[in-house]
Scaffold this motif. Sequence first.
Motif, mmCIF file in Angstrom:
data_model
loop_
_atom_site.group_PDB
_atom_site.id
_atom_site.type_symbol
_atom_site.label_atom_id
_atom_site.label_comp_id
_atom_site.label_asym_id
_atom_site.label_seq_id
_atom_site.Cartn_x
_atom_site.Cartn_y
_atom_site.Cartn_z
ATOM 1 N N GLU A 78 -20.017 -50.449 11.199
ATOM 2 C CA GLU A 78 -20.377 -49.262 11.991
ATOM 3 C C GLU A 78 -21.333 -49.624 13.127
ATOM 4 O O GLU A 78 -21.135 -49.233 14.277
ATOM 5 N N ASP A 82 -20.316 -50.012 17.357
ATOM 6 C CA ASP A 82 -21.028 -49.303 18.420
ATOM 7 C C ASP A 82 -21.461 -50.264 19.517
ATOM 8 O O ASP A 82 -21.327 -49.977 20.708
ATOM 9 N N LYS A 86 -20.398 -50.746 23.595
ATOM 10 C CA LYS A 86 -21.405 -50.861 24.662
ATOM 11 C C LYS A 86 -21.311 -52.191 25.405
ATOM 12 O O LYS A 86 -22.084 -52.451 26.312
#
Length: 91
Positions: A78, A82, A86
Motif C-alpha cells: 500500500e 502510493d 508519485k
Amino acid sequence: MSLTAASIPKLARHVRFRFDPARFCHVLLAPERVIMPDPIAVAILQACDGVANLGAIATHLAAQYDAPPDAVLADCIEMLDDLVLKGMIAA
C-alpha cells in the motif's frame, strides 16, 4: 500497476533518501518535492535496495517488529504503491 511480493522496489533515479539534520528526520527528496516518512515508512524505504523483493522485505520487517508477515506485506504494498504513483519508487 500494483506491486506484488515478487516486485523489487528501489528509489527512482531522481529521488534521494537521507537523514536531514536541519529537520532532524529522514526525507525523500525529488525535484520540487519533499516527503517526510514516518518511522515505519523509513524502515521500509531503508530495505528498498533494488535487490530484495517485497516478500523478503516484508518477512524481515515482520520478524523485526513481531508482526504477521501477510499484514506487513499488505502495508508495504500500500505504501510503496502510493510512492510509485508519485514517481518516487521504481519497481
